[in-house]
Design a protein around this motif. Structure first.
Motif, mmCIF file in Angstrom:
data_model
loop_
_atom_site.group_PDB
_atom_site.id
_atom_site.type_symbol
_atom_site.label_atom_id
_atom_site.label_comp_id
_atom_site.label_asym_id
_atom_site.label_seq_id
_atom_site.Cartn_x
_atom_site.Cartn_y
_atom_site.Cartn_z
ATOM 1 N N HIS A 83 0.842 -1.200 0.000
ATOM 2 C CA HIS A 83 0.000 0.000 0.000
ATOM 3 C C HIS A 83 0.879 1.253 0.000
ATOM 4 O O HIS A 83 0.637 2.202 -0.755
ATOM 5 N N LEU A 84 1.894 1.240 0.873
ATOM 6 C CA LEU A 84 2.813 2.386 0.951
ATOM 7 C C LEU A 84 3.559 2.581 -0.366
ATOM 8 O O LEU A 84 3.739 3.721 -0.818
ATOM 9 N N GLN A 85 3.981 1.463 -0.981
ATOM 10 C CA GLN A 85 4.684 1.570 -2.271
ATOM 11 C C GLN A 85 3.774 2.182 -3.334
ATOM 12 O O GLN A 85 4.207 3.022 -4.128
ATOM 13 N N GLU A 86 2.486 1.778 -3.318
ATOM 14 C CA GLU A 86 1.523 2.380 -4.258
ATOM 15 C C GLU A 86 1.417 3.880 -4.017
ATOM 16 O O GLU A 86 1.420 4.668 -4.964
ATOM 17 N N LYS A 87 1.313 4.266 -2.720
ATOM 18 C CA LYS A 87 1.215 5.690 -2.370
ATOM 19 C C LYS A 87 2.453 6.443 -2.865
ATOM 20 O O LYS A 87 2.335 7.535 -3.427
ATOM 21 N N VAL A 88 3.638 5.841 -2.640
ATOM 22 C CA VAL A 88 4.896 6.474 -3.070
ATOM 23 C C VAL A 88 4.878 6.662 -4.586
ATOM 24 O O VAL A 88 5.241 7.733 -5.092
ATOM 25 N N GLN A 89 4.408 5.622 -5.305
ATOM 26 C CA GLN A 89 4.332 5.721 -6.770
ATOM 27 C C GLN A 89 3.359 6.826 -7.197
ATOM 28 O O GLN A 89 3.652 7.597 -8.117
ATOM 29 N N ASP A 90 2.209 6.891 -6.488
ATOM 30 C CA ASP A 90 1.232 7.952 -6.781
ATOM 31 C C ASP A 90 1.851 9.330 -6.564
ATOM 32 O O ASP A 90 1.716 10.231 -7.408
ATOM 33 N N HIS A 91 2.537 9.494 -5.421
ATOM 34 C CA HIS A 91 3.184 10.781 -5.116
ATOM 35 C C HIS A 91 4.259 11.084 -6.155
ATOM 36 O O HIS A 91 4.387 12.229 -6.603
ATOM 37 N N GLN A 92 5.016 10.064 -6.529
ATOM 38 C CA GLN A 92 6.078 10.252 -7.530
ATOM 39 C C GLN A 92 5.472 10.694 -8.861
ATOM 40 O O GLN A 92 5.989 11.617 -9.505
ATOM 41 N N ALA A 93 4.342 10.058 -9.221
ATOM 42 C CA ALA A 93 3.651 10.436 -10.464
ATOM 43 C C ALA A 93 3.193 11.894 -10.369
ATOM 44 O O ALA A 93 3.333 12.661 -11.334
ATOM 45 N N ALA A 94 2.659 12.283 -9.191
ATOM 46 C CA ALA A 94 2.206 13.666 -9.001
ATOM 47 C C ALA A 94 3.390 14.624 -9.110
ATOM 48 O O ALA A 94 3.287 15.688 -9.741
ATOM 49 N N ILE A 95 4.534 14.241 -8.509
ATOM 50 C CA ILE A 95 5.744 15.080 -8.576
ATOM 51 C C ILE A 95 6.204 15.222 -10.026
ATOM 52 O O ILE A 95 6.523 16.331 -10.479
ATOM 53 N N ASP A 96 6.220 14.096 -10.755
ATOM 54 C CA ASP A 96 6.611 14.123 -12.174
ATOM 55 C C ASP A 96 5.690 15.042 -12.968
ATOM 56 O O ASP A 96 6.150 15.853 -13.768
ATOM 57 N N SER A 97 4.388 14.894 -12.705
ATOM 58 C CA SER A 97 3.398 15.720 -13.394
ATOM 59 C C SER A 97 3.635 17.200 -13.086
ATOM 60 O O SER A 97 3.611 18.046 -13.988
ATOM 61 N N LEU A 98 3.890 17.520 -11.780
ATOM 62 C CA LEU A 98 4.156 18.901 -11.387
ATOM 63 C C LEU A 98 5.394 19.451 -12.084
ATOM 64 O O LEU A 98 5.392 20.593 -12.565
ATOM 65 N N SER A 99 6.464 18.632 -12.132
ATOM 66 C CA SER A 99 7.684 19.140 -12.774
ATOM 67 C C SER A 99 7.474 19.345 -14.281
ATOM 68 O O SER A 99 8.028 20.279 -14.863
#
Length: 118
Positions: A83-99
């Motif tokens: 679950h945490l890994q999924e959350k990290v991936q979601d956050h990473q995707a959001a960070i990528d999208s923001l950048s």
């Protein structure tokens, strides 16, 4: 005299038979007592064996339960990690999208300043 003799003999015969029955009955009662004690001891041994079996079974079940609990805790941890890994991936995707948005915004900003400079 003969009647008295024959009735005495009959009485003695009955008394002898009664004594035999009494002895047989006493022997039967003694045998029953021995059998009873034997059965009681055997029952006590059976009960003790059953109690020992029950304790062993209970201990085995307790061990299985602990093992299952540990396994479940392990699974819970694994699920949590997933679950945490999924959350990290979601956050990473959001960070990528923001950048990406940031780089597009700075490109746009650059084009705007070029227009303004002209």
């Amino acid at each position: 005299g003969e009647v008295a003799d024959s009735s005495d003999a009959a009485l003695r015969g009955l008394q002898a038979e009664l004594a035999k029955h009494r002895e047989a009955t006493t022997a039967d009662v003694q045998q029953l007592a021995v059998d009873f004690v034997g059965h009681r001891n055997a029952d006590a041994a059976s009960v003790a064996q059953l109690q020992a079996d029950l304790r062993a079974s209970r201990d085995a079940h307790a061990e299985q339960l602990q093992s299952l609990r540990a396994e479940l805790r392990g699974q819970d941890v694994q699920q949590l990690l997933g679950h945490l890994q999924e959350k990290v991936q979601d956050h990473q995707a959001a960070i990528d999208s923001l950048s990406q948005h940031r780089s597009k915004a700075s490109e746009f900003e650059g084009r705007c300043s070029e227009h303004i400079d002209k």
